[in-house]
Design a protein around this motif. Sequence first.
Motif, PDB file in Angstrom:
ATOM      1  N   ALA A 131       1.915  -8.177  14.353  1.00 25.37           N
ATOM      2  CA  ALA A 131       0.748  -7.281  14.266  1.00 25.37           C
ATOM      3  C   ALA A 131       1.177  -5.843  13.983  1.00 25.37           C
ATOM      4  N   ASP A 132       2.438  -5.498  14.263  1.00 27.25           N
ATOM      5  CA  ASP A 132       2.961  -4.147  14.046  1.00 27.25           C
ATOM      6  C   ASP A 132       3.787  -4.042  12.758  1.00 27.25           C
ATOM      7  N   PHE A 133       3.810  -5.102  11.979  1.00 27.38           N
ATOM      8  CA  PHE A 133       4.622  -5.215  10.770  1.00 27.38           C
ATOM      9  C   PHE A 133       3.740  -4.957   9.547  1.00 27.38           C
ATOM     10  N   GLU A 134       4.161  -4.021   8.696  1.00 26.39           N
ATOM     11  CA  GLU A 134       3.426  -3.723   7.467  1.00 26.39           C
ATOM     12  C   GLU A 134       4.345  -3.944   6.271  1.00 26.39           C
ATOM     13  N   LEU A 135       3.842  -4.659   5.275  1.00 23.63           N
ATOM     14  CA  LEU A 135       4.561  -4.951   4.044  1.00 23.63           C
ATOM     15  C   LEU A 135       3.719  -4.412   2.886  1.00 23.63           C
ATOM     16  N   PRO A 136       3.755  -3.082   2.658  1.00 21.69           N
ATOM     17  CA  PRO A 136       2.886  -2.485   1.641  1.00 21.69           C
ATOM     18  C   PRO A 136       3.296  -2.898   0.231  1.00 21.69           C
ATOM     19  N   ASP A 137       2.321  -2.871  -0.678  1.00 20.09           N
ATOM     20  CA  ASP A 137       2.658  -3.203  -2.056  1.00 20.09           C
ATOM     21  C   ASP A 137       3.294  -2.000  -2.739  1.00 20.09           C
ATOM     22  N   ALA A 138       3.982  -2.278  -3.827  1.00 19.18           N
ATOM     23  CA  ALA A 138       4.734  -1.242  -4.545  1.00 19.18           C
ATOM     24  C   ALA A 138       3.838  -0.085  -4.966  1.00 19.18           C
ATOM     25  N   GLU A 139       2.631  -0.377  -5.423  1.00 12.54           N
ATOM     26  CA  GLU A 139       1.735   0.683  -5.911  1.00 12.54           C
ATOM     27  C   GLU A 139       1.442   1.706  -4.823  1.00 12.54           C
ATOM     28  N   ALA A 140       1.207   1.242  -3.611  1.00 12.17           N
ATOM     29  CA  ALA A 140       0.902   2.155  -2.505  1.00 12.17           C
ATOM     30  C   ALA A 140       2.100   3.051  -2.191  1.00 12.17           C
ATOM     31  N   ILE A 141       3.305   2.481  -2.241  1.00 10.37           N
ATOM     32  CA  ILE A 141       4.497   3.276  -1.940  1.00 10.37           C
ATOM     33  C   ILE A 141       4.792   4.250  -3.077  1.00 10.37           C
ATOM     34  N   VAL A 142       4.682   3.791  -4.310  1.00 10.36           N
ATOM     35  CA  VAL A 142       4.928   4.662  -5.475  1.00 10.36           C
ATOM     36  C   VAL A 142       3.949   5.828  -5.483  1.00 10.36           C
ATOM     37  N   ALA A 143       2.698   5.595  -5.116  1.00 12.35           N
ATOM     38  CA  ALA A 143       1.700   6.668  -5.087  1.00 12.35           C
ATOM     39  C   ALA A 143       2.124   7.787  -4.140  1.00 12.35           C
ATOM     40  N   ARG A 144       2.792   7.437  -3.041  1.00 16.06           N
ATOM     41  CA  ARG A 144       3.246   8.445  -2.065  1.00 16.06           C
ATOM     42  C   ARG A 144       4.610   9.033  -2.408  1.00 16.06           C
ATOM     43  N   HIS A 145       5.447   8.242  -3.104  1.00 10.80           N
ATOM     44  CA  HIS A 145       6.836   8.649  -3.360  1.00 10.80           C
ATOM     45  C   HIS A 145       7.235   8.353  -4.812  1.00 10.80           C
ATOM     46  N   PRO A 146       6.581   8.970  -5.791  1.00 10.59           N
ATOM     47  CA  PRO A 146       6.834   8.641  -7.197  1.00 10.59           C
ATOM     48  C   PRO A 146       8.261   8.923  -7.668  1.00 10.59           C
ATOM     49  N   ALA A 147       8.970   9.811  -7.007  1.00 13.65           N
ATOM     50  CA  ALA A 147      10.342  10.131  -7.423  1.00 13.65           C
ATOM     51  C   ALA A 147      11.283   8.931  -7.258  1.00 13.65           C
ATOM     52  N   HIS A 148      10.891   7.961  -6.453  1.00 14.37           N
ATOM     53  CA  HIS A 148      11.753   6.810  -6.178  1.00 14.37           C
ATOM     54  C   HIS A 148      11.172   5.505  -6.740  1.00 14.37           C
ATOM     55  N   GLU A 149      10.363   5.631  -7.788  1.00 17.32           N
ATOM     56  CA  GLU A 149       9.634   4.476  -8.314  1.00 17.32           C
ATOM     57  C   GLU A 149      10.532   3.293  -8.665  1.00 17.32           C
ATOM     58  N   ALA A 150      11.645   3.527  -9.349  1.00 18.08           N
ATOM     59  CA  ALA A 150      12.497   2.416  -9.785  1.00 18.08           C
ATOM     60  C   ALA A 150      13.004   1.605  -8.583  1.00 18.08           C
ATOM     61  N   MET A 151      13.496   2.294  -7.562  1.00 15.41           N
ATOM     62  CA  MET A 151      14.004   1.578  -6.385  1.00 15.41           C
ATOM     63  C   MET A 151      12.869   0.903  -5.629  1.00 15.41           C
ATOM     64  N   ILE A 152      11.738   1.562  -5.538  1.00 15.77           N
ATOM     65  CA  ILE A 152      10.588   0.988  -4.844  1.00 15.77           C
ATOM     66  C   ILE A 152      10.189  -0.333  -5.503  1.00 15.77           C
ATOM     67  N   ARG A 153      10.065  -0.326  -6.813  1.00 13.54           N
ATOM     68  CA  ARG A 153       9.661  -1.556  -7.521  1.00 13.54           C
ATOM     69  C   ARG A 153      10.729  -2.632  -7.430  1.00 13.54           C
ATOM     70  N   ARG A 154      11.998  -2.263  -7.496  1.00 10.84           N
ATOM     71  CA  ARG A 154      13.089  -3.241  -7.442  1.00 10.84           C
ATOM     72  C   ARG A 154      13.141  -3.959  -6.102  1.00 10.84           C
ATOM     73  N   LEU A 155      12.753  -3.282  -5.013  1.00  6.64           N
ATOM     74  CA  LEU A 155      12.844  -3.854  -3.680  1.00  6.64           C
ATOM     75  C   LEU A 155      11.478  -4.140  -3.059  1.00  6.64           C
ATOM     76  N   SER A 156      10.501  -4.451  -3.889  1.00  4.31           N
ATOM     77  CA  SER A 156       9.165  -4.794  -3.409  1.00  4.31           C
ATOM     78  C   SER A 156       8.859  -6.244  -3.724  1.00  4.31           C
ATOM     79  N   LYS A 157       8.101  -6.875  -2.867  1.00  2.17           N
ATOM     80  CA  LYS A 157       7.679  -8.267  -3.068  1.00  2.17           C
ATOM     81  C   LYS A 157       6.377  -8.343  -3.859  1.00  2.17           C
ATOM     82  N   ARG A 158       5.586  -7.273  -3.785  1.00  2.00           N
ATOM     83  CA  ARG A 158       4.282  -7.333  -4.468  1.00  2.00           C
ATOM     84  C   ARG A 158       3.923  -5.980  -5.025  1.00  2.00           C
TER      85      ARG A 158
END
Length: 158
Positions: A131-158
């Motif tokens: 219940a305390d575990f969050e697995l956000p999708d790549a789009e949500a993380i990229v929106a907050r941290h666009p400078a790291h887009e390549a790594m975010i997408r490479r290590l995302s499941k969705r």
Amino acid sequence: MVEELVRRLDLKPHPEGGYYRETYRAAFQVQTLRGRRSAGTAIYYLLTQGIFSAWHRVVGADELWLFHDGEPLALHLMHEDGRLETAVLGRDVMKGEQPQVLVPAGVLQAAETLGGYTLVGCTVSPGFEFADFELPDAEAIVARHPAHEAMIRRLSKR
């Protein structure tokens, strides 16, 4: 070798990638903002070449990664301010590897082995609950941290 580790340690697939088994859950309970939780938990966690721990966070609990066996592991931490840090979990302290690394509560994390496999232990306090575990999708993380887009997408499941 990996199949034998999975069998001997009775590991199961983990939703973020890799294999795990809970090895400890404290009987003592604590009250948190998210409800009652065990005071602490521990797991074995195994990553193999080509399989990664996708970006995720544990809300309201610190997680301590402990190196056990295999090759070093890169543990990536994405802080709220956009700062990305990578710690190498391993046994060769003289080469800058760390035998344990703390991931503070709520910090995004992802991990990948730097060899054939890495076996670690993860302890969580207060204890882990899905219940305390969050697995956000790549789009949500990229929106907050666009400078790291390549790594975010490479290590995302969705």
